[in-house]
Design an enzyme around this catalytic site. Structure first.
Site, short mmCIF file in Angstrom:
data_model
loop_
_atom_site.label_atom_id
_atom_site.label_comp_id
_atom_site.label_asym_id
_atom_site.label_seq_id
_atom_site.Cartn_x
_atom_site.Cartn_y
_atom_site.Cartn_z
N GLU A 1 18.83 17.04 -2.81
CA GLU A 1 19.07 17.55 -4.16
C GLU A 1 20.03 16.65 -4.92
O GLU A 1 20.95 16.07 -4.35
CB GLU A 1 19.71 18.93 -4.06
CG GLU A 1 18.84 19.91 -3.34
CD GLU A 1 19.60 21.11 -2.83
OE1 GLU A 1 18.97 22.09 -2.47
OE2 GLU A 1 20.85 21.06 -2.79
N CYS B 1 25.34 14.31 -9.62
CA CYS B 1 25.85 14.65 -8.30
C CYS B 1 24.76 14.25 -7.31
O CYS B 1 23.63 14.73 -7.41
CB CYS B 1 26.09 16.16 -8.29
SG CYS B 1 26.44 16.84 -6.68
N CYS C 1 23.59 18.08 6.93
CA CYS C 1 25.00 17.73 7.09
C CYS C 1 25.46 18.16 8.48
O CYS C 1 24.98 19.16 9.02
CB CYS C 1 25.81 18.48 6.02
SG CYS C 1 27.55 18.00 5.96
N CYS D 1 30.28 23.67 7.58
CA CYS D 1 31.22 24.57 6.92
C CYS D 1 30.55 25.95 6.83
O CYS D 1 29.36 26.05 6.51
CB CYS D 1 31.58 24.05 5.53
SG CYS D 1 32.35 22.42 5.59
N CYS E 1 28.61 27.02 3.54
CA CYS E 1 27.75 26.04 2.86
C CYS E 1 26.32 26.09 3.36
O CYS E 1 26.07 26.16 4.56
CB CYS E 1 28.33 24.64 3.07
SG CYS E 1 27.38 23.33 2.28
N CYS F 1 25.47 23.36 -2.68
CA CYS F 1 24.75 22.51 -1.73
C CYS F 1 23.62 23.23 -1.02
O CYS F 1 23.84 24.26 -0.40
CB CYS F 1 25.71 22.05 -0.65
SG CYS F 1 26.91 20.94 -1.26
N1 SAH Z 1 30.66 16.99 2.31
C1 SAH Z 1 31.42 16.74 1.13
C2 SAH Z 1 30.59 16.69 -0.15
C3 SAH Z 1 29.50 17.67 -0.37
S1 SAH Z 1 29.87 19.33 -0.78
C4 SAH Z 1 32.55 17.75 1.00
O1 SAH Z 1 32.60 18.66 1.81
O2 SAH Z 1 33.40 17.60 0.13
C5 SAH Z 1 30.59 19.35 -2.38
C6 SAH Z 1 31.52 20.52 -2.56
O3 SAH Z 1 30.81 21.76 -2.68
C7 SAH Z 1 32.50 20.70 -1.41
O4 SAH Z 1 33.78 20.95 -1.92
C8 SAH Z 1 31.94 21.93 -0.72
O5 SAH Z 1 32.90 22.58 0.06
C9 SAH Z 1 31.45 22.75 -1.90
N2 SAH Z 1 30.53 23.83 -1.59
C10 SAH Z 1 29.70 23.96 -0.54
N3 SAH Z 1 29.03 25.13 -0.60
C11 SAH Z 1 29.44 25.74 -1.73
C12 SAH Z 1 29.12 26.98 -2.35
N4 SAH Z 1 28.21 27.81 -1.83
N5 SAH Z 1 29.73 27.30 -3.52
C13 SAH Z 1 30.62 26.44 -4.09
N6 SAH Z 1 30.95 25.26 -3.55
C14 SAH Z 1 30.38 24.92 -2.38
#
Ligand code: SAH
Length: 349
Positions: A94, A107, A114, A118, A121, A339
């Site tokens: 995406e 973006c 990944c 997390c 996510c 994401c």
């Molecule tokens: N792996 C990297 C970059 C990709 S995620 C990182 O972790 O920074 C980009 C951002 O979106 C990160 O801050 C991540 O924690 C956040 N993110 C992931 N899932 C999300 C969600 N459901 N709502 C809001 N932000 C989210």
């Protein structure tokens, strides 16, 4: 089907020059060809100042097919658009296009899936598949530029690595893509217009500092203490918040670029008064900027977005304690911009 061949966007200017010299051509041809490529042509046949035999030879070696459009979803406000794109092996990633008053940012994704897992996510939940090549990262930008050109809009001028994937887990390709996009013969985008977001790979932060490029850094902090951070982000078992903050300060001192701490607001998990106070005392005097991100809910995951009043209270507590904070206007909420969400909708269909 997507044709085989080396993706043209995977070539640095120097590499292309070497390949051309190897074909018995003059090195200056590389400049002409790079210019066409980054103006957005989609075949060698469009390169009118290149001889037909050379165009044919190049077409046998290279392909322009980095990504194919699958579907998009636009926001109600019309200023952002999420794209689902297929790579040559039909895996999907995406990208999110965001129109601001000061330009267009994209973006981009750096990996299919990944490894970071997390808890909140969607990308991690679906597992890791593979790294993107530098060219596949650039192909996302070239596709967005093509879309913008069709609407008579300007080009992408800012890039954030906040799509799926952990950029520091694909360090070489991410840096290579940035260098190609930065090069004057390429897209000529200033280093200051790139932001890398990391879940907190401390060694990656030091490696980026050693590159000595003025790239912006965002850290996905998301919790003010190690205990909560470990619950949300497995990477926190490897590095403490203290180590992360030390690395971030090192980065700031080495590059002079502002470091942003991203903090997700998840109802009753990260958004309480207690957490706000803890975050304020952690970051006070560090000079880091805090970006609060209201959580985008993901189907199948238990986390809930904070209410606007909670968000305001949280922000006020930081400000009272002189911590510099903004709240990301959640452009993404109505376009599934968190994401992996658009992809999930697609894969699940
Ligand atoms: N792996 C990297 C970059 C990709 S995620 C990182 O972790 O920074 C980009 C951002 O979106 C990160 O801050 C991540 O924690 C956040 N993110 C992931 N899932 C999300 C969600 N459901 N709502 C809001 N932000 C989210």
């Amino acid at each position: 089907m997507i044709m085989n061949g080396r993706l043209i966007y995977d070539c640095t200017f120097e590499e292309l020059k070497d390949i051309l010299v190897g074909m018995g051509e003059k090195p200056f041809r590389a400049g002409q060809i790079f210019k066409w490529v980054y103006e957005g042509v989609s075949s060698f046949d469009e390169m009118t100042n290149i001889s037909k035999p050379l165009r044919q030879k190049l077409a046998e070696v290279f392909t322009f097919d980095g990504v194919r459009f699958i579907k998009s979803s636009g926001s109600m406000k019309g200023n952002s658009e999420k794209l689902l794109l297929a790579l040559s092996d039909m895996h999907t990633v995406e990208s999110v296009l965001m129109r601001h008053e000061y330009g267009v940012s994209l973006c981009v994704s750096s990996q299919v899936g990944c490894k970071m897992h997390c808890a909140f996510c969607a990308s991690g939940a679906d597992g890791y598949v593979r790294n993107l090549t530098a060219g596949e990262i650039i192909a996302q930008v070239m596709y967005a530029n093509k879309m913008l050109a069709e609407n008579g809009e300007g080009k992408v001028s800012m890039l954030v690595f906040m799509g799926s994937g952990e950029p520091f887990d694909n360090f070489e390709n991410v840096i290579k893509s940035i260098k190609i996009m930065h090069s004057p013969e390429g897209l000529n985008i200033g280093y200051r217009n790139f932001t890398i977001s990391t879940s907190g790979l401390v060694e990656g932060i030091y490696s980026l500092a050693r590159e000595e490029l003025p790239i912006n850094l965002s850290i996905s902090l998301h919790a003010p203490d190690d205990e909560l951070r470990k619950e949300l982000m497995p990477i926190a078992k490897r590095h403490t918040i203290k180590e992360l903050i030390e690395a971030s300060s090192f980065y700031f001192n080495a590059t002079g670029r502002r470091v942003t701490m991203e903090y997700l607001l998840i109802k009753d998990v990260t958004d309480t008064v207690e957490k706000a106070k803890q975050l304020a005392s952690l970051l006070k005097h560090t000079g880091f900027h805090v970006n609060l991100i209201p959580y985008n809910e993901v189907e199948g995951l238990p986390y809930v977005r904070s209410s606007p009043s909670r968000i305001n209270t949280f922000m006020d507590i930081l400000k009272e304690r002189t911590v510099n904070a903004t709240c990301r206007d959640s452009l993404g909420k109505d376009i599934n911009a968190a994401c992996g969400q658009l992809k999930r909708g697609y894969v699940g269909n």
